[in-house]
Design a protein around this motif. Structure first.
Motif, PDB file in Angstrom:
ATOM      1  N   SER A  38       0.812  -1.221   0.000  1.00 32.32           N
ATOM      2  CA  SER A  38       0.000   0.000   0.000  1.00 32.32           C
ATOM      3  C   SER A  38       0.844   1.270   0.000  1.00 32.32           C
ATOM      4  O   SER A  38       0.405   2.320  -0.459  1.00 32.32           O
ATOM      5  CB  SER A  38      -0.918   0.004   1.221  1.00 32.32           C
ATOM      6  OG  SER A  38      -0.129  -0.055   2.409  1.00 32.32           O
ATOM      7  N   HIS A  39       2.033   1.194   0.560  1.00 36.81           N
ATOM      8  CA  HIS A  39       2.968   2.322   0.584  1.00 36.81           C
ATOM      9  C   HIS A  39       4.322   1.778   1.032  1.00 36.81           C
ATOM     10  O   HIS A  39       4.424   0.609   1.413  1.00 36.81           O
ATOM     11  CB  HIS A  39       2.465   3.459   1.473  1.00 36.81           C
ATOM     12  CG  HIS A  39       2.332   3.110   2.935  1.00 36.81           C
ATOM     13  ND1 HIS A  39       1.483   2.128   3.397  1.00 36.81           N
ATOM     14  CD2 HIS A  39       2.943   3.619   4.042  1.00 36.81           C
ATOM     15  CE1 HIS A  39       1.571   2.061   4.718  1.00 36.81           C
ATOM     16  NE2 HIS A  39       2.457   2.946   5.127  1.00 36.81           N
ATOM     17  N   PHE A  40       5.343   2.643   0.991  1.00 34.57           N
ATOM     18  CA  PHE A  40       6.709   2.147   1.127  1.00 34.57           C
ATOM     19  C   PHE A  40       7.339   2.435   2.495  1.00 34.57           C
ATOM     20  O   PHE A  40       8.566   2.417   2.619  1.00 34.57           O
ATOM     21  CB  PHE A  40       7.592   2.738   0.012  1.00 34.57           C
ATOM     22  CG  PHE A  40       7.320   2.128  -1.341  1.00 34.57           C
ATOM     23  CD1 PHE A  40       6.268   2.580  -2.117  1.00 34.57           C
ATOM     24  CD2 PHE A  40       8.104   1.098  -1.822  1.00 34.57           C
ATOM     25  CE1 PHE A  40       6.009   2.019  -3.370  1.00 34.57           C
ATOM     26  CE2 PHE A  40       7.861   0.526  -3.072  1.00 34.57           C
ATOM     27  CZ  PHE A  40       6.807   0.987  -3.842  1.00 34.57           C
ATOM     28  N   HIS A  41       6.553   2.709   3.516  1.00 37.67           N
ATOM     29  CA  HIS A  41       7.145   2.940   4.834  1.00 37.67           C
ATOM     30  C   HIS A  41       7.884   1.692   5.314  1.00 37.67           C
ATOM     31  O   HIS A  41       7.512   0.555   4.988  1.00 37.67           O
ATOM     32  CB  HIS A  41       6.065   3.312   5.848  1.00 37.67           C
ATOM     33  CG  HIS A  41       5.676   4.759   5.793  1.00 37.67           C
ATOM     34  ND1 HIS A  41       4.541   5.250   6.373  1.00 37.67           N
ATOM     35  CD2 HIS A  41       6.293   5.817   5.211  1.00 37.67           C
ATOM     36  CE1 HIS A  41       4.479   6.555   6.159  1.00 37.67           C
ATOM     37  NE2 HIS A  41       5.515   6.919   5.451  1.00 37.67           N
ATOM     38  N   ALA A  42       8.905   1.959   6.162  1.00 42.49           N
ATOM     39  CA  ALA A  42       9.809   0.882   6.573  1.00 42.49           C
ATOM     40  C   ALA A  42       9.079  -0.307   7.187  1.00 42.49           C
ATOM     41  O   ALA A  42       9.417  -1.460   6.909  1.00 42.49           O
ATOM     42  CB  ALA A  42      10.833   1.433   7.569  1.00 42.49           C
ATOM     43  N   ASP A  43       8.051  -0.038   7.999  1.00 36.73           N
ATOM     44  CA  ASP A  43       7.390  -1.159   8.685  1.00 36.73           C
ATOM     45  C   ASP A  43       6.522  -1.980   7.736  1.00 36.73           C
ATOM     46  O   ASP A  43       6.053  -3.055   8.112  1.00 36.73           O
ATOM     47  CB  ASP A  43       6.556  -0.658   9.881  1.00 36.73           C
ATOM     48  CG  ASP A  43       5.527   0.385   9.499  1.00 36.73           C
ATOM     49  OD1 ASP A  43       5.786   1.168   8.573  1.00 36.73           O
ATOM     50  OD2 ASP A  43       4.454   0.422  10.130  1.00 36.73           O
ATOM     51  N   HIS A  44       6.309  -1.506   6.506  1.00 32.32           N
ATOM     52  CA  HIS A  44       5.509  -2.268   5.537  1.00 32.32           C
ATOM     53  C   HIS A  44       6.388  -2.998   4.516  1.00 32.32           C
ATOM     54  O   HIS A  44       5.893  -3.864   3.803  1.00 32.32           O
ATOM     55  CB  HIS A  44       4.506  -1.347   4.827  1.00 32.32           C
ATOM     56  CG  HIS A  44       3.431  -0.880   5.762  1.00 32.32           C
ATOM     57  ND1 HIS A  44       2.143  -1.393   5.770  1.00 32.32           N
ATOM     58  CD2 HIS A  44       3.474   0.018   6.777  1.00 32.32           C
ATOM     59  CE1 HIS A  44       1.447  -0.813   6.733  1.00 32.32           C
ATOM     60  NE2 HIS A  44       2.224   0.051   7.361  1.00 32.32           N
ATOM     61  N   VAL A  45       7.666  -2.635   4.433  1.00 29.12           N
ATOM     62  CA  VAL A  45       8.548  -3.298   3.466  1.00 29.12           C
ATOM     63  C   VAL A  45       9.647  -4.111   4.148  1.00 29.12           C
ATOM     64  O   VAL A  45      10.425  -4.784   3.474  1.00 29.12           O
ATOM     65  CB  VAL A  45       9.205  -2.284   2.496  1.00 29.12           C
ATOM     66  CG1 VAL A  45       8.150  -1.458   1.785  1.00 29.12           C
ATOM     67  CG2 VAL A  45      10.205  -1.383   3.209  1.00 29.12           C
ATOM     68  N   GLY A 126      -2.539  11.224   2.104  1.00 29.95           N
ATOM     69  CA  GLY A 126      -2.167  11.956   3.307  1.00 29.95           C
ATOM     70  C   GLY A 126      -1.053  11.290   4.085  1.00 29.95           C
ATOM     71  O   GLY A 126      -0.068  11.929   4.439  1.00 29.95           O
ATOM     72  N   HIS A 127      -1.185   9.994   4.344  1.00 20.82           N
ATOM     73  CA  HIS A 127      -0.224   9.320   5.212  1.00 20.82           C
ATOM     74  C   HIS A 127       1.145   9.160   4.551  1.00 20.82           C
ATOM     75  O   HIS A 127       2.182   9.333   5.196  1.00 20.82           O
ATOM     76  CB  HIS A 127      -0.773   7.953   5.614  1.00 20.82           C
ATOM     77  CG  HIS A 127       0.201   7.119   6.380  1.00 20.82           C
ATOM     78  ND1 HIS A 127       0.572   7.394   7.680  1.00 20.82           N
ATOM     79  CD2 HIS A 127       0.919   6.018   6.007  1.00 20.82           C
ATOM     80  CE1 HIS A 127       1.461   6.509   8.073  1.00 20.82           C
ATOM     81  NE2 HIS A 127       1.703   5.663   7.087  1.00 20.82           N
ATOM     82  N   ALA A 128       1.146   8.782   3.271  1.00 21.27           N
ATOM     83  CA  ALA A 128       2.402   8.562   2.547  1.00 21.27           C
ATOM     84  C   ALA A 128       2.131   8.797   1.064  1.00 21.27           C
ATOM     85  O   ALA A 128       0.979   8.715   0.618  1.00 21.27           O
ATOM     86  CB  ALA A 128       2.914   7.133   2.761  1.00 21.27           C
ATOM     87  N   VAL A 147      -5.401   0.463   5.982  1.00 18.97           N
ATOM     88  CA  VAL A 147      -3.964   0.398   6.264  1.00 18.97           C
ATOM     89  C   VAL A 147      -3.568   1.484   7.276  1.00 18.97           C
ATOM     90  O   VAL A 147      -3.915   1.397   8.446  1.00 18.97           O
ATOM     91  CB  VAL A 147      -3.124   0.465   4.977  1.00 18.97           C
ATOM     92  CG1 VAL A 147      -1.689  -0.007   5.263  1.00 18.97           C
ATOM     93  CG2 VAL A 147      -3.728  -0.412   3.868  1.00 18.97           C
ATOM     94  N   ASP A 148      -2.871   2.528   6.820  1.00 20.17           N
ATOM     95  CA  ASP A 148      -2.358   3.551   7.738  1.00 20.17           C
ATOM     96  C   ASP A 148      -3.053   4.895   7.545  1.00 20.17           C
ATOM     97  O   ASP A 148      -2.493   5.938   7.913  1.00 20.17           O
ATOM     98  CB  ASP A 148      -0.845   3.741   7.535  1.00 20.17           C
ATOM     99  CG  ASP A 148      -0.032   2.595   8.104  1.00 20.17           C
ATOM    100  OD1 ASP A 148      -0.628   1.647   8.650  1.00 20.17           O
ATOM    101  OD2 ASP A 148       1.209   2.641   7.998  1.00 20.17           O
ATOM    102  N   ALA A 149      -4.254   4.898   6.974  1.00 17.16           N
ATOM    103  CA  ALA A 149      -4.955   6.173   6.787  1.00 17.16           C
ATOM    104  C   ALA A 149      -5.153   6.873   8.126  1.00 17.16           C
ATOM    105  O   ALA A 149      -5.268   8.101   8.184  1.00 17.16           O
ATOM    106  CB  ALA A 149      -6.310   5.948   6.123  1.00 17.16           C
TER     107      ALA A 149
HETATM  108 ZN    ZN Z   1       2.865   3.931   7.044  1.00 20.61          ZN
END
Ligand code: ZN
Length: 211
Positions: A38-45, A126-128, A147-149
């Motif tokens: 859903s996005h590339f933040h560290a905790d998701h990849v 908004g989040h990423a 997800v992280d909305a």
């Molecule tokens: Zn995130």
């Protein structure tokens, strides 16, 4: 990674490691053929490298922007390119190339990820950069995995924008309220909404193994 973990207090719970969860379901990480990112933040990849045979459905435009950014700018947005598999470009399937379909009110439209209308990518900005959620419109009670909305469902439904430290990472804090309104409208229309980090139990959580 340490900086991100320190700011957001991220940690891997051993029983939640992908190998353990898949083992409980009778699979191995090598069996996974498709991952939606859903996005590339560290905790998701952070564990993507453990899925060497999976194609990855993600936004190619975002991936290219990340690759073109300086490490310092990526760091400010919670992104660590060293966590990405070196061969990700070749395994990435562009979400933006999937067909746009009508998702029904209040979502309007989404990207048909599997070609059968069962899984739609829904923009939740908004989040990423490029952050999107997943709608499962064909379930008896339609589900929006947002997800992280937001961090907490309660906060989303009360239209509260995330506070520190979540606000620190937000790509466009001004758009978080728009996404929170969408979550609330989806719930009010009879749908079910889930978030990634909300600690409250959700109906789709896997049961913990019995001792
Ligand atoms: Zn995130």
């Amino acid at each position: 990674m340490r900086g991100y973990a320190a700011v957001l207090r991220a940690e891997m719970v051993p029983d939640s490691a992908p190998e353990r969860v898949l083992h409980r379901l009778g699979f191995r990480t090598e069996d996974v053929r498709l991952i939606v990112l859903s996005h590339f933040h560290a905790d998701h990849v952070a564990t993507l490298c453990r899925f060497p045979k999976a194609r990855v459905l993600a936004r190619r435009d975002v991936f290219e922007r990340i690759r073109a950014c300086s490490p310092a700018r990526n760091l400010r947005h919670g992104i660590f390119t060293e966590l990405l598999p070196p061969d990700l470009a070749g395994r990435l399937i562009d979400v933006q190339a999937r067909p746009v379909v009508h998702a029904g009110p209040p979502l309007d439209e989404g990207r048909d990820l599997l070609g059968d209308g069962s899984l739609l990518a829904i923009d939740l900005p908004g989040h990423a950069d490029g952050h999107f959620g997943l709608c499962f419109p064909k379930l008896p009670t339609p589900l929006l995995y947002a997800v992280d909305a937001q961090w907490l469902l309660r906060a989303a439904f009360e239209q509260r924008v995330p506070g520190f430290p979540a606000s620190l990472v937000a790509e466009k804090p001004g758009q978080l309220a728009h996404s929170a309104r969408l979550l609330t409208a989806f719930r009010d229309a009879g749908g079910h909404v889930m978030l990634c980090h909300d600690p409250d139990p959700a109906p789709f959580d896997l049961r913990e193994p019995s001792a």
